[in-house]
Motif scaffolding. Structure first.
Motif, PDB file in Angstrom:
ATOM      1  N   UNK A  71      -2.597   4.570   2.468  1.00 43.91           N
ATOM      2  CA  UNK A  71      -3.350   4.924   1.263  1.00 43.91           C
ATOM      3  C   UNK A  71      -2.781   4.280   0.005  1.00 43.91           C
ATOM      4  N   UNK A  72      -1.437   4.132  -0.061  1.00 43.75           N
ATOM      5  CA  UNK A  72      -0.816   3.715  -1.311  1.00 43.75           C
ATOM      6  C   UNK A  72       0.138   2.532  -1.177  1.00 43.75           C
ATOM      7  N   UNK A  73       1.153   2.658  -0.342  1.00 43.73           N
ATOM      8  CA  UNK A  73       2.253   1.696  -0.369  1.00 43.73           C
ATOM      9  C   UNK A  73       1.878   0.312   0.125  1.00 43.73           C
ATOM     10  N   UNK A  74       0.929   0.222   1.067  1.00 42.77           N
ATOM     11  CA  UNK A  74       0.588  -1.100   1.595  1.00 42.77           C
ATOM     12  C   UNK A  74      -0.074  -1.987   0.546  1.00 42.77           C
ATOM     13  N   UNK A  75      -0.567  -1.392  -0.533  1.00 43.50           N
ATOM     14  CA  UNK A  75      -1.252  -2.155  -1.574  1.00 43.50           C
ATOM     15  C   UNK A  75      -0.287  -2.713  -2.614  1.00 43.50           C
ATOM     16  N   UNK A  76       0.982  -2.336  -2.513  1.00 41.99           N
ATOM     17  CA  UNK A  76       1.974  -2.828  -3.461  1.00 41.99           C
ATOM     18  C   UNK A  76       2.534  -4.172  -3.009  1.00 41.99           C
ATOM     19  N   UNK A  77       2.972  -4.952  -3.984  1.00 43.30           N
ATOM     20  CA  UNK A  77       3.711  -6.180  -3.693  1.00 43.30           C
ATOM     21  C   UNK A  77       4.956  -6.201  -4.574  1.00 43.30           C
ATOM     22  N   UNK A  78       5.994  -6.830  -4.051  1.00 46.19           N
ATOM     23  CA  UNK A  78       7.231  -6.952  -4.825  1.00 46.19           C
ATOM     24  C   UNK A  78       7.140  -8.212  -5.676  1.00 46.19           C
ATOM     25  N   UNK A 127      -2.562  -2.927  -7.516  1.00 41.53           N
ATOM     26  CA  UNK A 127      -3.857  -3.531  -7.845  1.00 41.53           C
ATOM     27  C   UNK A 127      -4.473  -3.015  -9.141  1.00 41.53           C
ATOM     28  N   UNK A 128      -4.143  -1.789  -9.538  1.00 39.70           N
ATOM     29  CA  UNK A 128      -4.750  -1.210 -10.738  1.00 39.70           C
ATOM     30  C   UNK A 128      -3.711  -0.416 -11.521  1.00 39.70           C
ATOM     31  N   UNK A 129      -4.011  -0.152 -12.792  1.00 38.36           N
ATOM     32  CA  UNK A 129      -3.127   0.638 -13.623  1.00 38.36           C
ATOM     33  C   UNK A 129      -3.049   2.068 -13.116  1.00 38.36           C
ATOM     34  N   UNK A 130      -4.173   2.604 -12.654  1.00 40.35           N
ATOM     35  CA  UNK A 130      -4.150   3.964 -12.116  1.00 40.35           C
ATOM     36  C   UNK A 130      -3.185   4.079 -10.948  1.00 40.35           C
ATOM     37  N   UNK A 131      -3.281   3.121 -10.016  1.00 40.16           N
ATOM     38  CA  UNK A 131      -2.410   3.178  -8.848  1.00 40.16           C
ATOM     39  C   UNK A 131      -0.948   3.009  -9.241  1.00 40.16           C
ATOM     40  N   UNK A 132      -0.668   2.108 -10.166  1.00 38.45           N
ATOM     41  CA  UNK A 132       0.708   1.893 -10.620  1.00 38.45           C
ATOM     42  C   UNK A 132       1.277   3.158 -11.247  1.00 38.45           C
ATOM     43  N   UNK A 159       3.936  -2.260 -12.348  1.00 42.62           N
ATOM     44  CA  UNK A 159       2.999  -2.972 -13.197  1.00 42.62           C
ATOM     45  C   UNK A 159       1.663  -3.122 -12.460  1.00 42.62           C
ATOM     46  N   UNK A 160       0.618  -3.374 -13.225  1.00 39.68           N
ATOM     47  CA  UNK A 160      -0.711  -3.515 -12.663  1.00 39.68           C
ATOM     48  C   UNK A 160      -1.157  -4.958 -12.690  1.00 39.68           C
ATOM     49  N   UNK A 161      -1.842  -5.390 -11.646  1.00 39.77           N
ATOM     50  CA  UNK A 161      -2.328  -6.767 -11.565  1.00 39.77           C
ATOM     51  C   UNK A 161      -3.500  -6.996 -12.493  1.00 39.77           C
TER      52      UNK A 161
END
Length: 227
Positions: A171-178, A191-196, A224-226
């Motif tokens: 739901x959450x962590x797989x969408x993050x990148x380092x 991907x988004x400010x909300x998710x960040x 940070x948000x993309x």
């Protein structure tokens, strides 16, 4: 593996199971592990609120319970946070001690190697999903698989997060990148400010604990948000 919340009619049994796993895990290790586990057991049995998952206690009181100085308390609590066993729920403020929360699922995952030592019934009980308290059948979504692309630090962190909770990871962590890692600070891109903002508020402690298992030099996370 699921860990039921230790409340309700089965609460005493669940509490005993958790404490049993901690105790046998301690006895299977060296004197340093035994002392650390004994200290957290002391906090659980004297000050932990099982229902609210809250440990409200100041450093001075911990030092008194452990018969150590506050410097040792600071070092030991930092170690427990890096393991992912404990996190700050509300920081200390004027006239109010810090409130911590325990990650009981992580505790049980880290003690799973000694479950057979306790007994086959214990291992079976811990490996099975708990029976729901109601007759409502939960809808379970099949978690996404984790397919590592390399052996880098971030990949290892992702593997830890996936093993800990596949549904949460999907739901959450797989969408993050380092995006960056330098000077003990990691910048993660969402991907988004909300998710960040949501992950920073809700799951930063778990992410930092996962990093601590791979690269102990990481001390702080930035989100940070993309967009």
């Amino acid at each position: 593996m699921q860990v039921a919340k230790p409340v309700g009619r089965n609460a005493p049994a669940i509490k005993y199971d958790i404490l049993s796993a901690l105790t046998v895990h301690a006895l299977s290790g060296d004197k340093h592990r035994q002392r650390s586990i004994l200290r957290i057991i002391a906090l659980i049995t004297t000050r932990y609120n099982w229902r609210n998952n809250e440990l409200s206690i100041g450093r001075e009181e911990i030092a008194r319970l452990w018969s150590v100085n506050e410097r040792t308390v600071k070092r030991e609590m930092a170690k427990l946070r890096s393991m992912g066993w404990i996190a700050v729920k509300r920081p200390a403020a004027r006239g109010r001690v810090a409130v911590y929360e325990l990650d009981l699922k992580q505790v049980m995952l880290d003690t799973s190697d000694i479950w057979p030592t306790i007994g086959s019934d214990f291992q079976a009980r811990m490996s099975d999903d708990p029976e729901p308290d109601t007759n409502i059948v939960p809808f379970k979504v099949k978690p996404a698989p984790f397919e590592p692309s390399d052996e880098g630090v971030w990949t290892q962190v992702q593997a830890i997060l996936h093993r800990r909770d596949p549904e949460l990871w999907a739901s959450w962590f797989q969408h993050l990148t380092e995006a960056d890692r330098a000077g003990g600070v990691v910048t993660l891109m969402a991907p988004s400010r909300f998710m960040a903002d949501y992950i920073a508020q809700k799951w930063s402690a778990r992410l930092l604990a996962a990093y601590g298992r791979v690269d102990p030099s990481v001390r702080r996370l930035r989100f940070e948000a993309a967009e």
